[in-house]
Scaffold this motif. Structure first.
Motif, mmCIF file in Angstrom:
data_model
loop_
_atom_site.group_PDB
_atom_site.id
_atom_site.type_symbol
_atom_site.label_atom_id
_atom_site.label_comp_id
_atom_site.label_asym_id
_atom_site.label_seq_id
_atom_site.Cartn_x
_atom_site.Cartn_y
_atom_site.Cartn_z
ATOM 1 N N ASP A 160 0.762 -1.191 -0.055
ATOM 2 C CA ASP A 160 -0.090 0.107 -0.227
ATOM 3 C C ASP A 160 0.776 1.335 -0.136
ATOM 4 O OD1 ASP A 160 -2.279 -1.358 0.027
ATOM 5 O OD2 ASP A 160 -2.874 -1.232 2.226
ATOM 6 N N TRP A 161 2.308 1.148 0.084
ATOM 7 C CA TRP A 161 3.023 2.240 0.304
ATOM 8 C C TRP A 161 3.073 3.220 -1.073
ATOM 9 C CZ3 TRP A 161 7.649 -0.400 3.257
ATOM 10 C CH2 TRP A 161 7.125 -0.744 4.603
ATOM 11 N N GLN A 162 3.302 4.286 -0.859
ATOM 12 C CA GLN A 162 3.429 5.032 -2.294
ATOM 13 C C GLN A 162 4.993 5.443 -2.185
ATOM 14 O OE1 GLN A 162 0.963 6.244 -4.024
ATOM 15 N NE2 GLN A 162 -0.228 4.751 -2.687
ATOM 16 N N GLY A 163 5.507 5.534 -3.346
ATOM 17 C CA GLY A 163 6.768 5.629 -3.719
ATOM 18 C C GLY A 163 7.507 4.564 -3.752
ATOM 19 N N THR A 165 7.058 0.995 -3.046
ATOM 20 C CA THR A 165 6.066 -0.158 -2.844
ATOM 21 C C THR A 165 7.003 -1.525 -2.378
ATOM 22 O OG1 THR A 165 4.570 1.015 -4.227
ATOM 23 C CG2 THR A 165 3.964 -1.358 -3.615
ATOM 24 N N TYR A 167 5.678 -5.178 -1.869
ATOM 25 C CA TYR A 167 4.759 -6.085 -1.894
ATOM 26 C C TYR A 167 4.943 -7.248 -0.907
ATOM 27 C CZ TYR A 167 2.525 -3.652 -5.807
ATOM 28 O OH TYR A 167 1.728 -2.938 -6.572
#
Length: 188
Positions: A160-163, A165, A167
């Motif tokens: 869900d992280w931006q920049g 990511t 997984y």
């Protein structure tokens, strides 16, 4: 009419007993306990030098739940020392390889036993890193499906992280940011 009603009651009872028999007892406990943010002190985290027991329990639940959906996973990383983290940080920068982390030693929840990484296995038991692959043909990518399982257990998913990511990454901070943990470590 009376027999029909009685059979309905009987079958309802059988169904409830079957559900209780087949459901993982730890999942039933989640209904009454708060599995997301138990009280955990920074000192308790610093003193561990391994995966925190409640994070370990959630890791095991993810493995079971993913397996029940036809997704086999393997844990590839858990607790890391600061030296191990620095070596990973150097990869793709000052050492050969691809960049795999943006955190130096002491800047990762792995260094405090609050994070773990996983990989999805294919039919032959080999790791695959294709984050779009849907090996169980559910209509959802395997990594995303595992990510949703972890989030349901209260973990933060790197997908869900931006920049940057990530997984295959899960973590639980218990409300502590990295600066808090570093300060707690310095005060010991």
């Amino acid at each position: 009419m009376k027999w029909s009603f009685g059979l309905t009651i009987l079958w309802t009872g059988v169904f409830i007993l079957a559900v209780l028999f087949f459901v993982d007892n730890t999942d039933l406990m989640e209904i009454t306990e708060n599995p997301f943010q138990p009280e955990v002190s920074a000192e308790e985290i610093i003193e561990l030098n391994g995966l925190h027991p409640s994070v370990e329990e959630k890791r095991d639940r993810i493995i079971r739940r993913a397996g029940a959906r036809g997704i086999d996973i393997v844990i590839t990383e858990e607790y890391r020392t600061k030296e191990e983290q620095d070596a990973l940080y150097a990869q793709g920068r000052t050492e050969p390889g691809q960049i795999v982390t943006s955190a130096r030693g002491g800047e990762s929840y792995h260094n405090y036993g609050l994070a773990f990484d996983f990989a999805v296995l294919d039919e032959d038991g080999e790791i695959h890193w294709d984050v779009k692959r849907d090996g169980n043909n559910s209509g959802t990518a395997d990594y995303k499906e595992v990510g949703e399982i972890g989030k349901d257990l209260g973990l933060e998913w790197g997908g869900d992280w931006q920049g940057f990511t990530d997984y295959p990454h899960f973590q639980q901070s218990y409300g502590w940011n990295i600066s808090d943990l570093q300060r707690a470590e310095d005060s010991l």
